[in-house]
Write an enzyme that holds these catalytic residues in place. Structure first.
Site, short mmCIF file in Angstrom:
data_model
loop_
_atom_site.label_atom_id
_atom_site.label_comp_id
_atom_site.label_asym_id
_atom_site.label_seq_id
_atom_site.Cartn_x
_atom_site.Cartn_y
_atom_site.Cartn_z
N ASP A 251 0.87 -1.18 0.00
CA ASP A 251 0.00 0.00 0.00
C ASP A 251 0.90 1.23 0.00
O ASP A 251 1.88 1.30 0.76
CB ASP A 251 -0.87 0.04 1.26
CG ASP A 251 -2.03 -0.94 1.23
OD1 ASP A 251 -2.08 -1.78 0.32
OD2 ASP A 251 -2.88 -0.85 2.13
N HIS B 45 4.47 -7.53 -0.07
CA HIS B 45 4.23 -8.84 -0.66
C HIS B 45 4.97 -8.98 -1.99
O HIS B 45 5.30 -7.99 -2.64
CB HIS B 45 2.73 -9.04 -0.88
CG HIS B 45 1.92 -9.02 0.38
ND1 HIS B 45 1.32 -10.15 0.88
CD2 HIS B 45 1.63 -8.01 1.26
CE1 HIS B 45 0.68 -9.84 2.01
NE2 HIS B 45 0.85 -8.55 2.25
N SER C 240 8.24 4.59 5.18
CA SER C 240 9.14 3.67 4.52
C SER C 240 8.84 3.61 3.03
O SER C 240 7.84 4.16 2.57
CB SER C 240 9.03 2.27 5.13
OG SER C 240 8.02 2.18 6.09
#
Length: 294
Positions: A115, A169, A255
C-alpha cells in the site's frame, strides 16, 4: 512545500495527505536549526531505536485510537480487533483479513507489492536512477554493487505513510537469487524531507532481494528504511515465492519499496505514467495491477 497531494486511484480524485509529525519534519528539513541537528538525529540509529522501544512497549497503546481517527484508517480490514494490540507497533504491523486486498489471477499482470503512493520512471539513462524530485543517482550507489544488468530499465517507487498497511508482498511468481542488507541512516522519506535531502535512498538503511521471474526477467525489490523504522523484517522462507505471498514488514515509521526492472521487461499502466509525468503520486493498494508483461 506546505502540503502533499496525490491521486487516489480508487475514487479518481486528487487528495491531500495527512502527515503525522508534519511540524517536526518541516523543522528538521526546512529550517537552519533543524538541518544543523538532522545529522545527529537521523544520521545514526539511536533515536529510531529509542522510538522503536517506546512503540513496542505497552506505554504506546494509548496512541492507537487517535491514529485510527486522525489518519482515517479502515479498521474493518483488520485481521484482529484494535483491542488486541498490545502496543502501537503491534497495531502498525497489523495483518489484514483474508480477501482485503484482491488481486488479478493473470500471471502476466505485475502486482503492487505494498500500500502506498506510487511514482514510476521509464528508460533509465545508462546506469542512472532518477528518484523522487528528478534527482539522479547511480544504481551502483543505491545497491552498493555493480548493477549493469538494469541499465536502460524502469523503476517504480512506492512510498508508505503511517496510515498504510505496512506489510509488503511479492508482486509476481519468482525465485530468490540473492538477498542483501545495507546499513545506513534514518532520514524521513516524506517528500518535504526529500526536497531538502534528495539522496535519502542511497544513504538510508535498506535491504534488497533479486528476483528471477519467467515473465518479468530479473527484478530488484528494495525496502528502504526511514525515521522511526529501526526494523525491516523479512518473513518469507525458501527460494521459490508466489505472487501476493507476504515478503515482510516495516516497523513504525515511514518507509519505501523500490522496484527496478531490466530494459523492456514491463509496461506500466497508463494512469501511473500520466500522473508520474506530472510529478503526482498515485495511491495504490497491495495486489493492484501496476503493469503487465510486454
Amino acid at each position: 512545500m506546505d502540503s502533499i497531494e496525490y491521486f487516489d486511484r480508487q475514487n479518481g480524485q486528487l487528495c491531500r495527505e495527512t502527515v503525522m509529525g508534519d511540524a517536526a519534519i518541516k523543522w528538521a528539513y526546512q529550517t537552519m536549526s533543524g538541518q544543523w541537528c538532522s545529522q545527529l538525529l537521523f544520521g545514526t540509529s539511536w533515536l529510531s531505536r529509542a522510538l522503536g522501544w517506546y512503540f513496542d512497549s505497552p506505554l504506546s497503546k494509548g496512541k492507537i485510537d487517535s491514529a485510527i481517527t486522525d489518519l482515517n484508517i479502515d479498521e474493518s480490514e483488520f485481521a484482529e480487533p484494535r483491542e488486541t494490540f498490545a502496543s502501537f507497533n503491534a497495531f502498525f504491523t497489523r495483518k489484514l483479513k483474508e480477501g482485503a486486498r484482491p488481486f488479478s489471477e493473470d500471471p502476466a499482470h505485475f502486482l503492487c507489492p505494498a500500500d502506498g503512493r506510487l511514482l514510476v520512471y521509464e528508460d533509465i539513462e545508462g546506469d542512472s536512477l532518477v528518484t523522487v524530485k528528478g534527482v539522479e543517482d547511480r544504481l551502483d550507489a543505491l545497491f552498493g554493487r555493480p548493477m549493469a544488468e538494469f541499465c536502460g530499465g524502469k523503476v517504480a517507487v512506492v512510498r508508505l505513510c503511517p496510515a498504510d498497511y505496512h506489510r509488503y508482498h511479492f508482486p509476481c511468481d519468482a525465485t530468490v537469487a540473492d538477498s542483501v542488507a545495507i546499513a545506513g541512516q534514518y532520514h524521513s522519506v516524506n517528500p518535504m524531507a526529500l526536497k531538502a535531502k534528495p539522496r535519502v535512498f542511497c544513504v538510508n538503511k535498506r535491504s534488497y532481494t533479486l528476483l528471477d521471474s519467467d515473465r518479468f526477467g530479473r527484478v530488484a525489490f528494495m525496502e528502504v528504511g526511514a525515521f522511526g523504522v529501526a526494523g525491516i523484517h523479512q518473513t518469507y522462507q525458501g527460494k521459490s515465492v508466489e505472487r501476493m505471498q507476504e515478503k515482510g514488514y516495516f516497523d513504525f515509521g515511514g518507509s519505501t519499496v523500490v522496484l527496478v526492472f531490466q530494459k523492456d521487461a514491463i509496461v506500466f499502466d497508463d494512469d501511473l505514467l500520466k500522473n508520474s509525468a506530472a510529478g503526482i503520486e498515485t495511491l495504490v493498494k497491495v495486489g493492484e495491477t501496476i503493469g503487465h508483461q510486454p
